[in-house]
Structures are given as C-alpha cells and as structure tokens.
Design an enzyme around this catalytic site. Structure first.
Site, mmCIF file in Angstrom:
data_model
loop_
_atom_site.group_PDB
_atom_site.id
_atom_site.type_symbol
_atom_site.label_atom_id
_atom_site.label_comp_id
_atom_site.label_asym_id
_atom_site.label_seq_id
_atom_site.Cartn_x
_atom_site.Cartn_y
_atom_site.Cartn_z
ATOM 1 N N HIS A 41 -1.964 13.757 -109.366
ATOM 2 C CA HIS A 41 -1.496 14.735 -108.386
ATOM 3 C C HIS A 41 -1.189 16.047 -109.100
ATOM 4 O O HIS A 41 -1.340 16.153 -110.319
ATOM 5 C CB HIS A 41 -0.305 14.214 -107.585
ATOM 6 C CG HIS A 41 0.861 13.763 -108.419
ATOM 7 N ND1 HIS A 41 1.564 14.611 -109.220
ATOM 8 C CD2 HIS A 41 1.433 12.539 -108.574
ATOM 9 C CE1 HIS A 41 2.530 13.946 -109.822
ATOM 10 N NE2 HIS A 41 2.472 12.683 -109.460
ATOM 11 N N HIS A 90 0.798 16.223 -112.416
ATOM 12 C CA HIS A 90 0.126 15.918 -113.690
ATOM 13 C C HIS A 90 -0.547 17.170 -114.239
ATOM 14 O O HIS A 90 -0.558 17.410 -115.444
ATOM 15 C CB HIS A 90 -0.930 14.829 -113.493
ATOM 16 C CG HIS A 90 -0.367 13.500 -113.105
ATOM 17 N ND1 HIS A 90 -0.485 12.994 -111.828
ATOM 18 C CD2 HIS A 90 0.346 12.580 -113.808
ATOM 19 C CE1 HIS A 90 0.113 11.812 -111.780
ATOM 20 N NE2 HIS A 90 0.632 11.540 -112.960
ATOM 21 N N CYS A 110 11.488 -11.165 -107.523
ATOM 22 C CA CYS A 110 10.766 -11.180 -106.246
ATOM 23 C C CYS A 110 9.316 -11.588 -106.501
ATOM 24 O O CYS A 110 8.599 -10.896 -107.222
ATOM 25 C CB CYS A 110 10.808 -9.807 -105.581
ATOM 26 S SG CYS A 110 9.716 -9.698 -104.141
ATOM 27 N N CYS A 150 6.738 -8.826 -105.302
ATOM 28 C CA CYS A 150 6.583 -7.636 -106.147
ATOM 29 C C CYS A 150 6.244 -8.009 -107.589
ATOM 30 O O CYS A 150 5.834 -7.155 -108.363
ATOM 31 C CB CYS A 150 7.879 -6.827 -106.190
ATOM 32 S SG CYS A 150 8.476 -6.337 -104.590
ATOM 33 N N CYS A 185 14.320 -7.631 -101.234
ATOM 34 C CA CYS A 185 13.818 -6.330 -101.635
ATOM 35 C C CYS A 185 13.188 -5.637 -100.435
ATOM 36 O O CYS A 185 12.793 -6.276 -99.466
ATOM 37 C CB CYS A 185 12.804 -6.459 -102.769
ATOM 38 S SG CYS A 185 11.114 -6.733 -102.232
ATOM 39 N N HIS A 195 9.483 -6.668 -99.384
ATOM 40 C CA HIS A 195 9.205 -7.992 -98.828
ATOM 41 C C HIS A 195 10.412 -8.565 -98.093
ATOM 42 O O HIS A 195 11.005 -9.548 -98.544
ATOM 43 C CB HIS A 195 8.781 -8.962 -99.944
ATOM 44 C CG HIS A 195 7.567 -8.514 -100.678
ATOM 45 N ND1 HIS A 195 7.634 -7.700 -101.799
ATOM 46 C CD2 HIS A 195 6.251 -8.713 -100.439
ATOM 47 C CE1 HIS A 195 6.409 -7.454 -102.219
ATOM 48 N NE2 HIS A 195 5.556 -8.058 -101.417
ATOM 49 N N LYS A 233 10.065 15.929 -103.009
ATOM 50 C CA LYS A 233 9.535 15.177 -104.129
ATOM 51 C C LYS A 233 8.156 14.625 -103.747
ATOM 52 O O LYS A 233 7.946 14.194 -102.620
ATOM 53 C CB LYS A 233 10.499 14.031 -104.423
ATOM 54 C CG LYS A 233 10.186 13.285 -105.684
ATOM 55 C CD LYS A 233 11.197 12.186 -105.907
ATOM 56 C CE LYS A 233 10.676 11.222 -106.964
ATOM 57 N NZ LYS A 233 11.645 10.219 -107.346
ATOM 58 N N LYS A 242 3.935 9.046 -102.384
ATOM 59 C CA LYS A 242 2.862 8.555 -101.538
ATOM 60 C C LYS A 242 3.359 8.193 -100.145
ATOM 61 O O LYS A 242 2.657 8.385 -99.160
ATOM 62 C CB LYS A 242 2.185 7.345 -102.189
ATOM 63 C CG LYS A 242 1.150 7.772 -103.218
ATOM 64 C CD LYS A 242 0.160 6.667 -103.502
ATOM 65 C CE LYS A 242 0.761 5.652 -104.451
ATOM 66 N NZ LYS A 242 -0.233 4.663 -104.890
#
Length: 489
Positions: A18, A21, A125, A128, A143, A146, A302, A305
């Site tokens: 993005h 970078h 988890c 994850c 979490c 999930h 910030k 995604k």
RNA sequence: CGCGGGGAGGAGCAGCGGUCGCUCAUCUGGCCCAUAACCAGAAGGUCGCCGGUUCGAAUCCGGCCCCCGCAACCA
C-alpha cells in the site's frame, strides 16, 4: 572511501503493498542517492519477509500454495520498487536458501546461555492458529474472528532468548547514541520501554503450528524459528553472512562506517531492542543508526483492509507518474510523524509545486535560453552563487536529520529565488545579445543546480532537466523539451 | 491513575519566553519569457478551555475537554 549500508524493513507479504510501503522505499532511496552523490560507497538493501505463519492461512484462503502466494506478493513489492525508481542494490526474500542458512548460522552463533527451553501455556484459538491474552478476548472469552469458538489452553515448549540479560547494555547503548535512534520521540519511547524491564522472548514455535513453514531451528527438527528472529537476520544474510569470505558482509556490515535501518514506528522495538541484543549475543557489530518514520493515513484514517481505504501506490504512479508520488510522500508527509494522503491534496501539490513551481520555472528559463542560443560559460553572479550554496547546505543538513520535507523545501526556495530573478531582470526586454545571454546564463545555472539538488528526490525529472542543458567547453546551449509536469484539469 | 503524540486564520504545518510565521486556496495590482503560469501586496487567527508564574506566554507550571496512535508478529 566511507562506507554506508542502509536497508528498508522487509514487509510482510500477506497482502499487496500500500502507499505506506512506498513512503519507506522512497525515503530510503533518497538517502541512498544522496550519499552516493557525496561519493560514499553505498549499499542499499530491500526485500520481503515471507516466513510468517499467517501467510499459510492467507494462502489457504485464496486456495493456492503458500510458495506461490508469497512469490506473487513479493513480486508485487519488487515491482513497486521498480516503478518508484528505487535504486536498491539487492532484493532479498527470506525464503531464499541462502537466507535460511544464514539465519540458522546466526542462531548457532548466539551465546549458548542466551537460548533456553521453556514451557509456554496460553489460550489458543484453533481458527486463528494463534495465542491470545485474556484481555484481547470478548466477554465470552472468544476471539473476534471466531465468535462461538471456545479457546483452548495449550501448552508448548519453545526456545526463549535471554533478552533480560541485555537490559543495562541496551539502555546505555541507546542513551549514549552509540545506536542512534531518530527522531528523539522514538528514542524516548524505547528507553521508557526498556526501563520498565525487558522480558525474555520466545524465539521458536513447534512445527505443528508452523507446518514446517519457515526456518527450522538447527538440530531441532520439531521447532521453527520465530519469524522475527529469522526476518531480522536478513540484513546480514543478504550480505553473505556467515561466509567468512563474503566481501559484502565484510565491507558493508563488519567494517561499514554507517549501518542504517529505515523502519516504521510499529516495528521499532524489534529493531532497536531485539536485534541489537541478538547481534551482541552472536558477537556481531550492531546498527549505528535507525530512522523511524511515521505512518501514512488516508483521509485521516489508519490504513486498514477492514476500513477498505487501502490505496495501491502503483495506481497512483500509473495516473500521475513516479516522481509526483515521490514528491508528495517526501514533501507532504512530515518525516517524523504520521501524515495524510488524499488525492485532492496530491493534485494540489502537483499543480502548485510541480507544474507552476518547478515545471514553469524550467519552461521559462529554457525558452529564454533557446532564444539567445549559445551562451558563454562565465562565473555566475556572486549573489546567485551564494544563494545556491546556501540552499545546498540546508538540503544537506536537513537530510542528515532525515527531515525530508524540509530538505526538499530548500530546492523550492531556490526556484522561488530564480522566479524572482526572472521577473526582476526581465531578460526578454534586454537589447544587447551579450547582456541578454549573460542574464539568461545565470538563470540556466540556477536551473542546472536545481537539477543536481533534485536528483535524490525526483531522479527522472532531474535527468530530464540535465539533458536539456548541454555544456560543451566554454559554451552552454539549452534545448527546450516538453512540459515537465502538465497542469492537471 | 498503562504509555505517547497532538489541538494555531478555509486546509496543512514551523515556532516552543519578547510585535503570531510558512505553504496551498481567496482578493487586488504588476508582468507577458513561461504550463490562465510568474512577481508584489492585501484580507483572514481571542495559537482547545480555565487558572497560575513572569515586566511579558502559543511558548513554562497546574487542572480540564477533545482527537489520534501504541500496548511485545502493522512500513
């Protein structure tokens, strides 16, 4: 000759690059180009970090092999470097065999007393495939990714690095600036962190969790190195470590005058605390300077995604060109703190500074130059000469502090001065050819120096300007090219 | 009391004890070499709020409000 080694951080490849970078790549490139122009022996490294467990999950989600997945994304980063005209000497991938062997060698070189096995127990988890602290979970102890899935208490045996042993040493190292952290805010942050007390950190993961992805711990087939342990090693494995005869390693790490890491604020701990300790333990020299830049926000938020505000830098380059993006990142984003990216602002900067400022100044000087034809090379007026020297000095000093936005500003101060001179002298109205040529010559000299100063920041543009000014012996001739930056809209 | 950064004319920032400065946008004038560009000038701010220190505070101290990061795998 003074040796200067610098690196970018190696970004994770679990997604495409993005605009943030691009900021780091461009900043590092400016330093590299500037130091080369000062006749230093520069080596500039960039690359990608590919051994993270998360890549496995991301690849699975896309239904492709992890090897293919990381290769694709790593390729996107390498393409971005190329599109931005970054002048790196090497691009390292941590999946390279050479790197893996080097990382294992670093592990072996680490002081025996610094690596020990310990049982770790935590909430895991399955979804994850990672551990969570209880305060990271919701009220039901699940979490966020999930919900409904109970976490399990898992116990595993990992290697730990005895970071605690280096607390005093690190503190002195940073306080004394033997490892210089720029800017000061980040230095203070790290010192505050160290003063709270350093805990040993886990440096390996059981193979059941990594599925063998990553670098295996030497003589421990059931353990994979913690991804940061191997990632940080890239800065030396790229140079040929541990090969005792590796020229690059000797020149640019062991015996370099400067070892500089350009990094983002989110990973300063790894670079200013873990990494020096790891090197010290292995008996290797540590970095001399670390520049910590801020983050790019988009529209004040910030980049993330989930917010869907990720801007692809290659799209910006396609639409506006590499130099306009480089210019924006260097001029508009304050070097020490976060800065904002918006297309509106980019277009404002483009028109105001690149088209009306630099582009227009070049156009009017070159047009005047073409009118007068050959000009005799002479001494530039003292006033002009002093102004050029003054701005060059500012540029150099600000760049040494990594204040890119102020450094590049010196060039525009010179352009401003040139524009004033054109209005003031009115060369088009001067009657005698000689006098006219002499006046224009001074303007050409300014433009020529603008190009020299511009080179680290906007290399393409600098080259275009330089091409249109042809010096041959005691005369100089100017050739008007196309517009450097056509106005938008 | 987790740690840190910040609140300044329409926007973005420098200043960090002594008449609020810069860039962009706006308005007026000049110029016509140049990309409706360039140059000069103008308008526009109670420097988050309250209190204190001081001859004097955006700047130091205390309190409060509001944003924004970080909190051990995010450049």
């Amino acid at each position: 000759m003074e040796r200067f080694y610098l690196t970018t951080a190696i970004p994770y490849v679990n997604a495409r690059p993005h605009v943030g970078h691009a900021l780091e790549f461009v900043e590092a490139d400016v330093i590299a180009r500037h130091e080369r122009s000062r006749k230093k022996d520069v080596y500039f490294l960039s690359g990608t970090d590919e051994n993270a467990i998360k890549n496995l999950q991301a690849a699975e989600k896309e239904g492709i092999s992890v090897e293919k997945f990381v290769a694709q994304n790593s390729g996107a980063f390498e393409e971005l470097l190329k599109a931005l005209n970054v002048s790196h000497d090497q691009f390292i991938r941590t999946t390279d065999k050479k790197h893996k062997a080097g990382a294992q060698a670093l592990w072996r070189a680490t002081a025996k007393e610094d690596l020990y096995k310990k049982t770790y127990r935590g909430l895991y988890c399955i979804g994850c495939e990672q551990f969570y602290e209880s305060d990271e979970l919701n009220e039901r102890g699940e979490c966020s990714e999930h919900p409904g899935k109970k976490l399990e208490t898992v116990e595993e045996e990992n290697y730990f690095f005895k970071l605690s042993r280096y607390e005093g040493w690190l503190r002195e190292l940073i306080e004394s600036d033997r490892l210089k952290i720029v800017p000061e805010v980040r230095k203070n942050e790290i010192l505050a962190f160290i003063k709270k007390g350093l805990k040993d950190f886990s440096v390996s993961r059981p193979i059941q969790r990594t599925h063998g992805w990553g670098v295996s711990v030497p003589d421990e087939p059931h353990q994979t190195m913690y991804v940061w342990y191997d990632a940080l090693a890239n800065y030396i494995t790229a140079l040929g470590y541990p090969d005792a005869g590796a020229e690059l390693f000797k020149k640019y790490w062991a015996k370099s005058d400067v070892r500089l890491h350009v990094i983002g604020k989110g990973i300063s701990r790894f670079h200013t605390v873990y990494w020096p300790a790891m090197l010290k333990s292995a008996g290797l020299p540590i970095p001399t300077v670390e520049f910590v830049h801020g983050y790019v926000t988009t529209d004040g938020q910030k980049i993330s995604k989930t917010l869907g505000n990720v801007i692809d830098p290659s799209e910006i380059i396609k639409k506006y060109g590499a130099d306009p993006l480089r210019y924006y990142l260097l001029r508009e984003i304050p070097a020490y703190t976060d800065g904002d990216f918006t297309f509106r602002r980019l277009e404002e900067r483009y028109n105001a500074d690149l088209a009306n400022g630099l582009g227009n100044f070049a156009a009017r000087v070159l047009a005047l130059g073409e009118q007068v034809g050959d000009m005799a090379v002479a001494r530039v007026e003292r006033e002009v000469d002093e102004k050029i020297k003054e701005e060059k000095e500012i540029l150099k000093n600000k760049l040494e502090e990594f204040k890119f936005h102020e450094s590049i500003g010196a060039i525009w101060d010179l352009i401003k001065c040139g524009d004033e001179m054109v209005n003031d002298k009115k060369p088009w109205a001067i009657e005698g050819r000689e006098e006219k040529a002499a006046a224009v010559f001074n303007l050409v000299a300014i433009l020529d120096n603008v190009a020299v100063m511009l080179n680290p920041f906007l290399p393409e543009t600098a080259a275009k300007i330089t091409e249109s000014i042809q010096w041959s012996g005691d005369t100089v001739r100017v050739r008007k090219g196309g517009l450097l930056f056509p106005r938008l809209k």
